[in-house]
Each structure stands twice: as C-alpha cells, then as structure tokens.
Design a protein around this motif. Structure first.
Motif, PDB file in Angstrom:
ATOM      1  N   LEU A 188       0.926  -1.314   0.054  1.00 54.51           N
ATOM      2  CA  LEU A 188       0.023   0.015   0.234  1.00 54.51           C
ATOM      3  C   LEU A 188       0.800   1.387   0.112  1.00 54.51           C
ATOM      4  N   LEU A 227      -4.878   7.831   0.657  1.00 52.14           N
ATOM      5  CA  LEU A 227      -5.397   6.698   1.561  1.00 52.14           C
ATOM      6  C   LEU A 227      -6.440   6.849   2.351  1.00 52.14           C
ATOM      7  N   GLN A 256      -9.193   6.801  -0.930  1.00 52.54           N
ATOM      8  CA  GLN A 256      -9.265   5.459  -1.552  1.00 52.54           C
ATOM      9  C   GLN A 256     -10.313   4.509  -0.646  1.00 52.54           C
ATOM     10  N   LEU A 257     -10.632   5.153   0.526  1.00 56.09           N
ATOM     11  CA  LEU A 257     -11.553   4.025   1.203  1.00 56.09           C
ATOM     12  C   LEU A 257     -13.129   4.254   0.582  1.00 56.09           C
ATOM     13  N   SER A 265     -14.289   6.514  -4.577  1.00 56.18           N
ATOM     14  CA  SER A 265     -12.818   6.839  -3.963  1.00 56.18           C
ATOM     15  C   SER A 265     -12.349   8.241  -4.833  1.00 56.18           C
ATOM     16  N   SER A 279     -15.014  -2.551  -4.399  1.00 57.36           N
ATOM     17  CA  SER A 279     -13.571  -2.697  -4.391  1.00 57.36           C
ATOM     18  C   SER A 279     -13.251  -4.242  -5.255  1.00 57.36           C
ATOM     19  N   THR A 331      -8.381  -5.354   3.614  1.00 55.88           N
ATOM     20  CA  THR A 331      -9.500  -4.511   4.097  1.00 55.88           C
ATOM     21  C   THR A 331      -8.958  -3.546   5.316  1.00 55.88           C
ATOM     22  N   ASP A 354      -6.048  -1.282   4.643  1.00 55.88           N
ATOM     23  CA  ASP A 354      -6.591   0.041   4.200  1.00 55.88           C
ATOM     24  C   ASP A 354      -7.053   0.997   5.175  1.00 55.88           C
TER      25      ASP A 354
END
Length: 330
Positions: free
Chosen positions: A58, A86, A89-90, A100, A250, A284, A287
C-alpha cells in the motif's frame, strides 16, 4: 446560497466518510466466520509478516499516486498527499468505485489542490497500475489459459497503456481533462522521470502483494520460487480484473476467482478459497490502518507540513484556493 455551500460540502464529506467506514466494517464482520477457521491453520509469524507486506505494498502504491500528482503540478508534501490518497481510496468500499475519486477530490480540495488535478492523478495512477499489473500478470498466463481464457483480452490493453504512458501523451490527455473542467492546461510537461518513478513504485507494490500471498500459502505447503512468480502474476492480474468489475465494492469476488485458480495448483479448493478470504480481509484491514496512520502522521507533523506549505506558497508551489463560485463550478 453561496454562504451555505462550504457547510453543505463539509457535511457531505463526513456523511460519505461514515458510509465508507460502515461498508468497510460490515465487510470485515461478514467475512470473519469464513476467515477464522483459516487463520487457525496459519502461524502467527506468517500472519504478521503477510500483513506487513500488504502495508508495504500500500505504501508503494501510494508513492506511485503521489509521484503522478506531483508530476502534474507543484509539489505536495508526501504526508499530506498520502492522506488524500489513502483516506480517499476508502471510497472503493461503497458500491460503485467512483466514490474513491470523489473522496480524493474533496480531501485534496481542503488542501488547495484543484479537483481536476486530483482526478487526473487518480485516473493516471489507475492506468499505470493496470500497465504494471499486466506486466507482472503475464507471469500468471498458465492460470489464465487453464481456466480463465475469457480474460485474455485484458492483455490487449498493455500496448495501449504503454502508448498512453508516453510523457507527451500523458501531458496532452491531462490538459484535455483540465480543459473539460474549465481549467488551464498543465504549465509543464510530464517527464519520463515521473512516469518511470510511478511505474516503478506500482511494480514494487504488486511484488509486495504477491509475496504476501506466497507467505500465506507457505504456511500450508512448501512452495518454490516458481510459485512466487505465479502468485505474484495472479495477484497483479486480479487487481486489474477487480478494477473493471467496478459495480462491486472494491472488486469483491472477481479478484478471488483468479487467486483461487492459481492457488489450487498447490492447495485444495477449500484451502485456496480460505486463503483468498484471509488475503481480502488483510487488505481491508490494511486499508483502514494505512488511512489511520496517514491521518496520524499529518496531525503529528502538522507544524512541519505547514512550514513546508508556507515555503511552497512563497515560491508559488501551491495552487491558489478557489472561491465558492469556483467550487460550485468544479
């Protein structure tokens, strides 16, 4: 009406963030039953190392995005840009992965980064990710030819992607998108160095993800180096397939099909399915952890970031913030 616009946008940002966290949390809880039994078969050192590799991947993927963002305009501090990427992008956990991009644009807007620039950076980072994943994904061709021949068309995107990565093409396309948003074109061309850095970080990201999966499989069997190559290719290709399955949160389900197909060369179907669930759960969790760490770093380094921002503002490194009328027009 203009007076209330900033308040409405702020409320919408928080509502969207709550929805994102809710979807991500629901996914973690809903998958736990299937994952718990698989975790019992994996040693804790393997779990920890595998999870750290996901975080490393990541981090590399974030640096690819930041490289593109800073290649499109004035430099943004890495900690601040990482937070935009970051946390934003959730939004992929909300069905319809467009969220996102919406989150990233809104977060970037808070720091004076124009929405079109963030959108262009996100689209190009995704395109670079596709190119990198198909390069490494070619190592998974045995799996594709064995049971997923319908995915062979994806490799037709590789020459197109490589063509679009030419600095002149990148600059022209970025300026076209900015013009569509009624913004001036890029002041300078995207350089080959920027493209090379972004591709390099993307390749490193997928390599870390492949190693993560190899560590998980290694907890059940004893795979060789050839298996590492195959699993890295399968993981990379799975991301591209998941990207095109944008109607699912996702890319849920489509990536796992590729991974299970690769892992069944070594594991039983139930074992491979369990490992794919563990991998998805780790992504997950990673993230959420990475987004939290990005926010924490910005809080801890606030003074340093503000000082750097002041220096950049003094040298015209930051784009000026837009007023409410421009926000509405964006």
């Amino acid at each position: 009406m203009k007076v209330f616009a900033p308040l409405v946008l702020t409320v919408l940002r928080y509502v969207l963030l709550v929805a994102i966290l809710g979807f991500a949390g629901y996914y973690l809880v809903s998958q736990w039953t299937g994952v718990a039994a698989a975790l019992a078969e994996i040693s804790w050192p393997s779990i920890v190392l595998s999870f750290l590799l996901v975080l490393a991947g990541l981090g590399a993927g974030t640096m690819s995005w930041v490289s593109v963002l800073n290649g499109l305009g004035p430099r943004i501090p890495i900690a601040r840009a990482a937070q935009v990427m970051l946390v934003g992008q959730l939004g992929k956990y909300v069905p319809g992965s467009v969220w996102s991009y919406v989150m990233q644009m809104e977060l970037g807007r808070q720091y004076g980064i124009l929405r079109p620039r963030v959108l262009v950076a996100g689209l190009y980072a995704a395109g670079i990710g596709v190119v990198a994943s198909l390069i490494l994904g070619s190592m998974a061709l045995p799996v594709v030819l064995r049971g997923h021949t319908q995915l062979l068309w994806l490799f037709l995107l590789l020459p197109v992607g490589l063509f679009c990565l030419h600095p002149r093409i990148m600059t022209a396309l970025a300026s076209l998108v900015l013009r569509a948003f009624r913004r001036p074109p890029l002041e300078h061309k995207v350089t080959i160095r920027v493209v090379g850095k972004a591709v390099g970080w993307a390749l490193l990201s997928y390599a870390m993800y492949g190693l993560h999966l190899w560590i998980l499989v290694n907890s059940l069997v004893d795979p060789d180096f050839g298996t590492l190559v195959l699993l890295t290719g399968a993981m990379s290709l799975g991301f591209t397939v998941g990207l095109f399955a944008f109607v699912f949160p996702s890319g849920v389900g489509v990536r796992e099909a590729i991974l299970v197909g690769a892992m069944t060369l070594l594991l039983t179907v139930p074992q491979a399915s369990a490992m794919s669930l563990v991998s998805r759960l780790m992504f997950t969790a990673a993230d959420l952890v990475a987004a939290g760490l990005a926010v924490l770093f910005v809080i801890v380094l606030r003074k340093r970031i503000l000082a750097e921002s002041d220096r950049n503002n003094a040298s015209h490194a930051y784009e000026p913030d837009t007023d409410v009328s421009l926000v509405a027009r964006d």
